[in-house]
Motif scaffolding. Structure first.
Motif, short mmCIF file in Angstrom:
data_model
loop_
_atom_site.label_atom_id
_atom_site.label_comp_id
_atom_site.label_asym_id
_atom_site.label_seq_id
_atom_site.Cartn_x
_atom_site.Cartn_y
_atom_site.Cartn_z
N GLU A 67 13.77 -0.67 31.79
CA GLU A 67 12.64 -0.22 32.25
C GLU A 67 11.60 -0.61 32.25
O GLU A 67 10.87 -1.08 32.96
N ASN A 68 10.75 -0.45 31.20
CA ASN A 68 9.84 -0.13 30.64
C ASN A 68 8.89 -2.03 29.44
O ASN A 68 8.80 -1.48 29.54
N ASP A 69 10.57 -3.00 29.90
CA ASP A 69 10.82 -3.76 29.30
C ASP A 69 10.08 -4.99 29.83
O ASP A 69 10.44 -5.09 31.21
N ASP A 70 8.31 -5.34 30.24
CA ASP A 70 8.13 -6.29 30.85
C ASP A 70 8.52 -7.26 30.80
O ASP A 70 8.51 -8.72 30.95
N ASP A 71 9.72 -7.51 29.18
CA ASP A 71 10.35 -9.36 29.16
C ASP A 71 11.39 -9.18 29.72
O ASP A 71 12.01 -10.47 29.76
N VAL A 72 12.56 -7.97 30.15
CA VAL A 72 13.71 -7.82 31.31
C VAL A 72 13.21 -7.50 31.98
O VAL A 72 12.69 -6.64 32.62
N ILE A 73 14.47 -7.97 33.28
CA ILE A 73 14.97 -7.70 34.34
C ILE A 73 15.88 -7.21 34.66
O ILE A 73 16.67 -8.69 34.26
N LYS A 82 10.00 -14.26 31.74
CA LYS A 82 11.06 -12.56 31.58
C LYS A 82 12.52 -13.56 31.43
O LYS A 82 12.83 -14.92 31.72
N LYS A 83 13.48 -12.52 30.72
CA LYS A 83 14.82 -13.08 30.86
C LYS A 83 15.47 -12.51 31.84
O LYS A 83 15.19 -10.72 32.13
N VAL A 84 16.15 -12.71 32.99
CA VAL A 84 17.07 -11.23 33.90
C VAL A 84 18.62 -11.82 33.58
O VAL A 84 18.68 -12.71 33.47
#
Length: 198
Positions: free
Chosen positions: A117-123, A88-90
């Motif tokens: 919120e619904n992007d599994d690659d981003v926090i 993930k990119k955070v």
């Protein structure tokens, strides 16, 4: 009360001893026990000079609902696990509760969290840098915003604090920002954040 918070102490820990190393960016040290005998104090100070004393880092308890909202709540205890996840990119906002600029950013940052919120690659996350200290990251002003990419490169955000600007920063993996040191290149030291943006 503020002095207790500065030292990361609670009322029930008083009386006790702490040591601050001014030449080490105000690094704090805590003795292994609260004993205040001359021998205990002497051993505490000597262990500092011997270099065997571990730095005392502030940390809040991890809230049970830390991941419940679009903007995740980080504390020192879960920071590395969440931020250095290479899948993930955070984006992390290091804030201070008393910082006016941080308060102004809240509605924008909340919308940013909702956007991804619904992007599994981003926090999208935030951490109270006055209550949580990290060995590998120094924060000297508020808010400080950093993007941790999947390859553990760190990009500092220096653009306008707008939803469009922050969104583009995340989507382009920090394009236009000079990458900071990778995680493995961080020096193991901490800093007491400066209150330069009230």
């Amino acid at each position: 009360m503020e002095i207790l918070e500065f030292f990361g102490m609670k009322k029930d820990e008083v009386p006790s001893a702490r040591l601050i190393a001014l030449e080490q960016d105000m690094a704090k040290y805590k003795p292994s026990s609260n004993e205040l005998s001359p021998n205990a104090i002497e051993e505490f100070v000597q262990s500092f000079f011997d270099g065997t004393l571990k730095q005392h880092l502030l940390s809040e308890d991890l809230p049970s609902d830390w991941a419940a909202k679009p903007v995740k709540v980080l504390v020192a205890a879960n920071f590395d696990e969440v931020v250095f996840d290479t899948t993930k990119k955070v984006l992390v906002e290091f804030y201070a509760p008393w910082c006016g600029h941080c308060k102004q950013l809240v509605p924008i940052y909340d919308k940013l969290g909702e956007h991804f919120e619904n992007d599994d690659d981003v926090i999208i996350a935030k951490i109270d840098a006055t209550a949580n200290e990290l060995e590998h990251t120094k924060i000297t002003s508020f808010p400080t915003i950093k993007l941790y990419s999947k390859d553990n490169q760190v990009h500092d955000y220096n653009g306008e604090r707008t939803l469009a600007g922050l969104t583009k920063f995340v989507e382009t993996d920090g394009e236009g920002a000079e990458p900071g040191p990778s995680v493995t290149e961080f020096e193991e030291e901490e800093d007491v954040p400066a209150r330069d943006e009230l």
